[in-house]
Design an enzyme around this catalytic site. Structure first.
Site, PDB file in Angstrom:
ATOM      1  N   SER A   1       1.106  -1.426  -0.124  1.00  0.00           N
ATOM      2  CA  SER A   1      -0.061  -0.103  -0.099  1.00  0.00           C
ATOM      3  C   SER A   1       0.841   1.226  -0.002  1.00  0.00           C
ATOM      4  O   SER A   1       1.948   1.336   0.764  1.00  0.00           O
ATOM      5  CB  SER A   1      -1.003   0.036   1.261  1.00  0.00           C
ATOM      6  OG  SER A   1      -1.639   1.160   1.145  1.00  0.00           O
ATOM      7  N   PHE A   2       0.316   2.227  -0.945  1.00  0.00           N
ATOM      8  CA  PHE A   2       1.043   3.471  -0.970  1.00  0.00           C
ATOM      9  C   PHE A   2       0.451   4.416   0.072  1.00  0.00           C
ATOM     10  O   PHE A   2       0.846   5.488   0.109  1.00  0.00           O
ATOM     11  CB  PHE A   2       0.937   4.045  -2.238  1.00  0.00           C
ATOM     12  CG  PHE A   2       1.662   3.532  -3.376  1.00  0.00           C
ATOM     13  CD1 PHE A   2       2.561   2.163  -3.193  1.00  0.00           C
ATOM     14  CD2 PHE A   2       2.000   3.916  -4.792  1.00  0.00           C
ATOM     15  CE1 PHE A   2       3.271   1.534  -4.217  1.00  0.00           C
ATOM     16  CE2 PHE A   2       2.366   3.263  -5.702  1.00  0.00           C
ATOM     17  CZ  PHE A   2       3.107   2.206  -5.394  1.00  0.00           C
TER      18      PHE A   2
ATOM     19  N   THR B   1      -9.262  -1.666   1.125  1.00  0.00           N
ATOM     20  CA  THR B   1      -8.820  -2.153  -0.058  1.00  0.00           C
ATOM     21  C   THR B   1      -8.940  -3.901  -0.373  1.00  0.00           C
ATOM     22  O   THR B   1      -9.660  -4.310   0.552  1.00  0.00           O
ATOM     23  CB  THR B   1      -7.230  -1.744  -0.399  1.00  0.00           C
ATOM     24  OG1 THR B   1      -6.718  -2.162  -1.536  1.00  0.00           O
ATOM     25  CG2 THR B   1      -6.103  -2.248   0.873  1.00  0.00           C
TER      26      THR B   1
ATOM     27  N   LYS C   1     -13.460  -4.481   0.179  1.00  0.00           N
ATOM     28  CA  LYS C   1     -14.342  -3.586  -0.469  1.00  0.00           C
ATOM     29  C   LYS C   1     -15.885  -3.581  -0.263  1.00  0.00           C
ATOM     30  O   LYS C   1     -16.757  -2.760  -0.111  1.00  0.00           O
ATOM     31  CB  LYS C   1     -13.886  -2.723  -1.478  1.00  0.00           C
ATOM     32  CG  LYS C   1     -12.798  -2.083  -1.624  1.00  0.00           C
ATOM     33  CD  LYS C   1     -12.188  -1.482  -2.960  1.00  0.00           C
ATOM     34  CE  LYS C   1     -11.029  -0.579  -2.964  1.00  0.00           C
ATOM     35  NZ  LYS C   1     -10.641   0.088  -4.357  1.00  0.00           N
TER      36      LYS C   1
ATOM     37  N   ASN D   1     -14.293   2.222   0.040  1.00  0.00           N
ATOM     38  CA  ASN D   1     -12.941   2.319   0.278  1.00  0.00           C
ATOM     39  C   ASN D   1     -12.657   3.381   1.426  1.00  0.00           C
ATOM     40  O   ASN D   1     -11.437   3.437   1.627  1.00  0.00           O
ATOM     41  CB  ASN D   1     -12.198   2.858  -1.014  1.00  0.00           C
ATOM     42  CG  ASN D   1     -12.499   4.264  -1.385  1.00  0.00           C
ATOM     43  OD1 ASN D   1     -13.323   4.838  -0.775  1.00  0.00           O
ATOM     44  ND2 ASN D   1     -11.098   4.708  -1.881  1.00  0.00           N
TER      45      ASN D   1
ATOM     46  N   ASP E   1     -12.977   6.508  -4.817  1.00  0.00           N
ATOM     47  CA  ASP E   1     -12.275   6.018  -6.008  1.00  0.00           C
ATOM     48  C   ASP E   1     -13.067   6.601  -6.952  1.00  0.00           C
ATOM     49  O   ASP E   1     -12.682   7.122  -8.136  1.00  0.00           O
ATOM     50  CB  ASP E   1     -12.534   4.507  -5.966  1.00  0.00           C
ATOM     51  CG  ASP E   1     -11.349   3.708  -5.425  1.00  0.00           C
ATOM     52  OD1 ASP E   1     -10.397   4.421  -4.996  1.00  0.00           O
ATOM     53  OD2 ASP E   1     -11.607   2.561  -5.022  1.00  0.00           O
TER      54      ASP E   1
ATOM     55  N   GLY F   1     -12.320  -4.325 -18.161  1.00  0.00           N
ATOM     56  CA  GLY F   1     -12.422  -4.822 -16.960  1.00  0.00           C
ATOM     57  C   GLY F   1     -13.875  -4.792 -16.330  1.00  0.00           C
ATOM     58  O   GLY F   1     -14.549  -3.753 -16.749  1.00  0.00           O
TER      59      GLY F   1
ATOM     60  N   ARG G   1     -12.451 -10.003 -20.177  1.00  0.00           N
ATOM     61  CA  ARG G   1     -12.077 -11.408 -20.463  1.00  0.00           C
ATOM     62  C   ARG G   1     -13.342 -12.488 -20.555  1.00  0.00           C
ATOM     63  O   ARG G   1     -13.326 -13.222 -21.087  1.00  0.00           O
ATOM     64  CB  ARG G   1     -10.900 -11.706 -19.740  1.00  0.00           C
ATOM     65  CG  ARG G   1     -10.106 -12.608 -19.899  1.00  0.00           C
ATOM     66  CD  ARG G   1      -8.921 -12.798 -18.977  1.00  0.00           C
ATOM     67  NE  ARG G   1      -9.109 -12.841 -17.602  1.00  0.00           N
ATOM     68  CZ  ARG G   1      -8.413 -13.003 -16.720  1.00  0.00           C
ATOM     69  NH1 ARG G   1      -7.083 -13.283 -16.932  1.00  0.00           N
ATOM     70  NH2 ARG G   1      -8.662 -12.848 -15.493  1.00  0.00           N
ATOM     71  N   THR G   2     -13.901 -12.297 -19.267  1.00  0.00           N
ATOM     72  CA  THR G   2     -14.996 -13.172 -18.939  1.00  0.00           C
ATOM     73  C   THR G   2     -16.301 -12.210 -19.212  1.00  0.00           C
ATOM     74  O   THR G   2     -16.782 -11.402 -18.459  1.00  0.00           O
ATOM     75  CB  THR G   2     -15.033 -13.480 -17.393  1.00  0.00           C
ATOM     76  OG1 THR G   2     -13.732 -13.832 -16.889  1.00  0.00           O
ATOM     77  CG2 THR G   2     -16.033 -14.594 -17.180  1.00  0.00           C
TER      78      THR G   2
ATOM     79  N   LEU H   1      -5.824   2.593 -15.090  1.00  0.00           N
ATOM     80  CA  LEU H   1      -6.026   2.676 -13.820  1.00  0.00           C
ATOM     81  C   LEU H   1      -4.699   2.197 -13.093  1.00  0.00           C
ATOM     82  O   LEU H   1      -4.385   2.451 -11.851  1.00  0.00           O
ATOM     83  CB  LEU H   1      -7.174   2.141 -13.204  1.00  0.00           C
ATOM     84  CG  LEU H   1      -8.401   2.802 -12.848  1.00  0.00           C
ATOM     85  CD1 LEU H   1      -8.991   3.253 -14.356  1.00  0.00           C
ATOM     86  CD2 LEU H   1      -9.571   2.214 -12.146  1.00  0.00           C
TER      87      LEU H   1
HETATM   88  P1  NAP Z   1     -10.409  -7.262  -9.550  1.00  0.00           P
HETATM   89  O1  NAP Z   1     -11.743  -6.737  -8.974  1.00  0.00           O
HETATM   90  O2  NAP Z   1      -9.574  -8.525  -9.114  1.00  0.00           O
HETATM   91  O3  NAP Z   1     -10.979  -7.357 -11.116  1.00  0.00           O
HETATM   92  C1  NAP Z   1      -9.918  -7.580 -12.136  1.00  0.00           C
HETATM   93  C2  NAP Z   1     -10.329  -7.515 -13.455  1.00  0.00           C
HETATM   94  O4  NAP Z   1      -9.235  -7.634 -14.306  1.00  0.00           O
HETATM   95  C3  NAP Z   1     -11.285  -8.390 -13.876  1.00  0.00           C
HETATM   96  O5  NAP Z   1     -12.102  -7.746 -14.796  1.00  0.00           O
HETATM   97  C4  NAP Z   1     -10.364  -9.652 -14.669  1.00  0.00           C
HETATM   98  O6  NAP Z   1     -11.038  -9.961 -15.596  1.00  0.00           O
HETATM   99  C5  NAP Z   1      -9.536  -8.478 -15.273  1.00  0.00           C
HETATM  100  N1  NAP Z   1      -8.388  -9.183 -15.789  1.00  0.00           N
HETATM  101  C6  NAP Z   1      -7.159  -9.803 -14.785  1.00  0.00           C
HETATM  102  N2  NAP Z   1      -6.258 -10.172 -15.593  1.00  0.00           N
HETATM  103  C7  NAP Z   1      -6.510  -9.972 -16.910  1.00  0.00           C
HETATM  104  C8  NAP Z   1      -5.629 -10.013 -18.048  1.00  0.00           C
HETATM  105  N3  NAP Z   1      -4.421 -10.901 -18.152  1.00  0.00           N
HETATM  106  N4  NAP Z   1      -6.036  -9.722 -19.102  1.00  0.00           N
HETATM  107  C9  NAP Z   1      -7.274  -9.012 -19.122  1.00  0.00           C
HETATM  108  N5  NAP Z   1      -8.245  -8.821 -18.197  1.00  0.00           N
HETATM  109  C10 NAP Z   1      -7.702  -9.127 -16.963  1.00  0.00           C
HETATM  110  O7  NAP Z   1      -9.471  -6.023  -9.609  1.00  0.00           O
HETATM  111  P2  NAP Z   1      -9.785  -4.404  -9.219  1.00  0.00           P
HETATM  112  O8  NAP Z   1      -9.822  -3.951  -7.654  1.00  0.00           O
HETATM  113  O9  NAP Z   1     -10.885  -4.408 -10.022  1.00  0.00           O
HETATM  114  O10 NAP Z   1      -8.206  -3.758  -9.974  1.00  0.00           O
HETATM  115  C11 NAP Z   1      -8.151  -3.647 -11.188  1.00  0.00           C
HETATM  116  C12 NAP Z   1      -6.736  -3.150 -11.274  1.00  0.00           C
HETATM  117  O11 NAP Z   1      -6.914  -1.435 -11.217  1.00  0.00           O
HETATM  118  C13 NAP Z   1      -5.566  -3.427 -10.590  1.00  0.00           C
HETATM  119  O12 NAP Z   1      -4.495  -2.967 -11.237  1.00  0.00           O
HETATM  120  C14 NAP Z   1      -5.587  -2.235  -9.416  1.00  0.00           C
HETATM  121  O13 NAP Z   1      -4.357  -1.908  -9.092  1.00  0.00           O
HETATM  122  C15 NAP Z   1      -6.139  -1.126 -10.367  1.00  0.00           C
HETATM  123  N6  NAP Z   1      -6.932  -0.007  -9.501  1.00  0.00           N
HETATM  124  C16 NAP Z   1      -6.256   1.384  -9.423  1.00  0.00           C
HETATM  125  C17 NAP Z   1      -6.724   2.320  -8.467  1.00  0.00           C
HETATM  126  C18 NAP Z   1      -6.378   3.599  -8.690  1.00  0.00           C
HETATM  127  O14 NAP Z   1      -6.530   4.414  -7.806  1.00  0.00           O
HETATM  128  N7  NAP Z   1      -5.538   3.811  -9.702  1.00  0.00           N
HETATM  129  C19 NAP Z   1      -8.023   1.981  -7.831  1.00  0.00           C
HETATM  130  C20 NAP Z   1      -8.677   0.731  -7.734  1.00  0.00           C
HETATM  131  C21 NAP Z   1      -7.812  -0.164  -8.690  1.00  0.00           C
HETATM  132  P3  NAP Z   1     -11.865 -11.540 -15.242  1.00  0.00           P
HETATM  133  O15 NAP Z   1     -13.244 -11.117 -14.964  1.00  0.00           O
HETATM  134  O16 NAP Z   1     -11.901 -11.970 -16.678  1.00  0.00           O
HETATM  135  O17 NAP Z   1     -11.180 -12.229 -14.206  1.00  0.00           O
END
Ligand code: NAP
Length: 285
Positions: free
Chosen positions: A20-21, A67, A71, A92, A107, A133, A158-159, A230
């Site tokens: 965590s940052f 986080t 969440k 969050n 967020d 996503g 992807r799904t 993101l």
């Molecule tokens: P999550 O709930 O686990 O969802 C992950 C998503 O990514 C799902 O839609 C998954 O698809 C897809 N995915 C995973 N690996 C993949 C790949 N190789 N190719 C294509 N799609 C893929 O995670 P989350 O909380 O949404 O976070 C997602 C990203 O956003 C992370 O990198 C996180 O660090 C970033 N994030 C950034 C911030 C910010 O403040 N900048 C805030 C929140 C999150 P499936 O449904 O097919 O598994």
């Protein structure tokens, strides 16, 4: 930092939490404003979440960020949640008001603020967005896009079934917005989606350290479009490098991380967050 018997405690619940940052960012802000507060990271296993939330009341912790993976599950442990948290289905940020726990989702505001600061997007009625996503981050982005009146959104995942379910969930709440879904694996379909879009957002984990990069025909996106990723680790993903080389305006998720933290800080303290100090603390990670 002088810790005393009147020091106020803030923190973040997650598992794992070592990445965590947020602690350096919030502690730098407290220090800058001379607030007698400290922010710690707590590694909370899913089976201990409810007890950990009770400890917010017992220990009089003033505020908590939440986080992965808590969440969604934390919502059932709280007294009240904001509209942003309701639409997103995720919290969050928790504020402790004399033992009553309020959940919010910063967020959503963090994403919108960074789109404005980095890409100059304030007006959404002419925005046709492709969103990659369908996880927790996608829900926050969708809430922001829908609240702001985006013209059209295509959720690509992807799904595919998850993209379809998410599209139906938001269509029920925002019936005036055109929301579609598509399969990330179907390249000809994705090509068509990109051709008809002027904003591409990656909210999937693709491109993150330890994950494969995002594989999409980015050259199909019309000239002068915007690309927002993101993912903030690495600071510049392959997607952002490619977007820059094609001449698109682009930004990574570090700014969203900053502004969601700044909004949490203000929500807890009612004080203007020292953005530059928080940004510098993030940059040192
Ligand atoms: P999550 O709930 O686990 O969802 C992950 C998503 O990514 C799902 O839609 C998954 O698809 C897809 N995915 C995973 N690996 C993949 C790949 N190789 N190719 C294509 N799609 C893929 O995670 P989350 O909380 O949404 O976070 C997602 C990203 O956003 C992370 O990198 C996180 O660090 C970033 N994030 C950034 C911030 C910010 O403040 N900048 C805030 C929140 C999150 P499936 O449904 O097919 O598994």
């Amino acid at each position: 930092m002088d810790i005393s018997s009147s020091t106020k405690l803030y923190g973040i619940f997650g598992h794992p939490i070592g990445h965590s940052f947020s602690p350096p960012m919030h502690n730098a802000a407290f220090q800058k404003l001379g607030l007698n507060c400290v922010y710690l990271a707590f590694d909370i296993l899913p089976q201990n979440l409810s007890a950990a939330v009770n400890s917010i009341r017992q220990l009089n912790i003033q505020g908590i960020n939440v986080t992965i993976p808590h969440k969604q599950d934390i919502i059932n442990c709280l007294d009240e949640i904001s509209d942003e948290a309701k639409y997103t289905g995720a919290v969050n940020t928790v504020k402790n008001n004399d033992g009553k726990l309020f959940g919010h989702n910063t967020d959503v505001g963090g994403f919108l603020k960074d789109l404005e600061v980095e890409l100059g997007i304030r007006e959404f009625s002419e925005i046709s967005a492709c969103l990659i996503g369908a996880g927790g981050a996608a829900r926050a982005v969708l809430s922001g896009l829908c609240i702001s009146g985006t013209k059209k959104i295509t959720i690509i995942n992807r799904t595919k079934i998850k993209a379809l379910e998410l599209a139906n969930y938001f269509l029920k709440r925002f019936s005036s917005i055109e929301i579609n879904s598509a399969d990330l694996k179907d390249h000809s379909e994705i090509k068509k989606c990109l051709e008809n879009s002027n904003l591409l957002i990656n909210s999937s984990s693709a491109g993150m350290i330890g994950h494969d990069p995002l594989n999409i025909p980015l050259e199909s996106l019309p000239k002068n479009s915007c690309v927002y990723d993101l993912v903030y680790n690495p600071k510049e993903t392959e997607l952002i490098k490619q977007a820059k080389s094609l001449g698109h305006r682009s930004a990574s998720g570090l700014g969203m991380l900053l502004y969601q933290g700044a909004e949490s800080f203000e929500y807890w303290t009612n004080k203007k967050p020292p953005i530059d100090i928080m940004k510098k603390a993030l940059g040192n990670n």
